[in-house]
Design a protein around this motif. Structure first.
Motif, PDB file in Angstrom:
ATOM      1  N   MET A  10      -4.638  -2.548 -10.001  1.00 16.52           N
ATOM      2  CA  MET A  10      -3.719  -2.827  -8.904  1.00 16.52           C
ATOM      3  C   MET A  10      -3.897  -4.268  -8.453  1.00 16.52           C
ATOM      4  N   PRO A  11      -2.839  -4.896  -8.002  1.00 17.33           N
ATOM      5  CA  PRO A  11      -2.949  -6.284  -7.527  1.00 17.33           C
ATOM      6  C   PRO A  11      -3.586  -6.348  -6.140  1.00 17.33           C
ATOM      7  N   PRO A  19       2.406  -2.362  -5.263  1.00 18.14           N
ATOM      8  CA  PRO A  19       3.505  -3.072  -4.590  1.00 18.14           C
ATOM      9  C   PRO A  19       4.388  -2.166  -3.732  1.00 18.14           C
ATOM     10  N   ALA A  20       4.551  -0.912  -4.128  1.00 23.32           N
ATOM     11  CA  ALA A  20       5.372   0.016  -3.352  1.00 23.32           C
ATOM     12  C   ALA A  20       4.741   0.282  -1.986  1.00 23.32           C
ATOM     13  N   PHE A  21       3.407   0.375  -1.951  1.00 20.64           N
ATOM     14  CA  PHE A  21       2.735   0.582  -0.669  1.00 20.64           C
ATOM     15  C   PHE A  21       2.913  -0.624   0.237  1.00 20.64           C
ATOM     16  N   ILE A  22       2.842  -1.834  -0.321  1.00 22.35           N
ATOM     17  CA  ILE A  22       2.992  -3.046   0.482  1.00 22.35           C
ATOM     18  C   ILE A  22       4.375  -3.088   1.116  1.00 22.35           C
ATOM     19  N   THR A  23       5.380  -2.724   0.370  1.00 23.05           N
ATOM     20  CA  THR A  23       6.752  -2.693   0.908  1.00 23.05           C
ATOM     21  C   THR A  23       6.852  -1.711   2.074  1.00 23.05           C
ATOM     22  N   ILE A  48       0.664 -11.904   1.297  1.00 18.39           N
ATOM     23  CA  ILE A  48       0.757 -12.695   0.074  1.00 18.39           C
ATOM     24  C   ILE A  48      -0.063 -12.017  -1.018  1.00 18.39           C
ATOM     25  N   ARG A  49       0.347 -12.234  -2.257  1.00 17.56           N
ATOM     26  CA  ARG A  49      -0.395 -11.702  -3.395  1.00 17.56           C
ATOM     27  C   ARG A  49      -1.408 -12.753  -3.835  1.00 17.56           C
TER      28      ARG A  49
END
Length: 155
Positions: free
Chosen positions: A1-2, A69-73, A91-92
């Protein structure tokens, strides 16, 4: 995961515990999704560069997240709906640093330098008002005047 870093600013009239609760809620949802909060720093109540919704100060919180990314959104959507959160930014990043952030390291430097020792005596140390003839030029002139007193007189 990022990896992501999120900084959020909460209103100044909420308590630090309420800001911590917002971060706890994000952490609980993230662990349910399979992610993890790697870093969490409370930066304190700090002044804003400009007024936001009639607030001049805000509680700052930094979160280092390992998330999809879906969680961040979804997290950003919920932060936008929360009335206590003034601003947020995510930020990533490539990797989350374990060391304290620049804000916290600067704060610790300020704590170490709070006492700077006795104030040195300066030119304006007494604080009393000086009269017109008390100025430095007049004092210097008056000190040398007797030494040169005989120049203008002839015997």
């Amino acid at each position: 995961m990022p990896f992501y870093e999120t900084v959020l600013i909460a209103r100044n009239d909420v308590t630090q515990q309420q800001v911590e609760q917002i971060a706890d809620d994000i952490g609980i949802e993230l662990t349910n999704e399979g992610g993890e909060v790697k870093k969490r720093e409370y930066w304190g109540l700090r002044g804003l560069a400009y007024r936001i919704n009639k607030n001049r100060k805000g509680h700052y919180m930094l979160l280092g997240l390992d998330a999809k990314p879906a969680f961040i959104t979804e997290m950003e959507r919920k932060l936008g709906l929360n009335e206590d959160v003034l601003r947020y930014m995510t930020i990533r990043i490539e990797a989350i640093e374990e060391a304290p952030s620049a804000i916290l390291s600067r704060k610790s430097d300020e704590r170490e330098r709070t006492f700077r020792g006795p104030k040195p005596a300066g030119r304006f140390d007494s604080g009393r008002r000086r009269g017109y003839d008390d100025r430095e030029e007049f004092r210097a002139r008056d000190e040398f005047a007797p030494a040169f007193g005989g120049l203008g007189e002839e015997d």
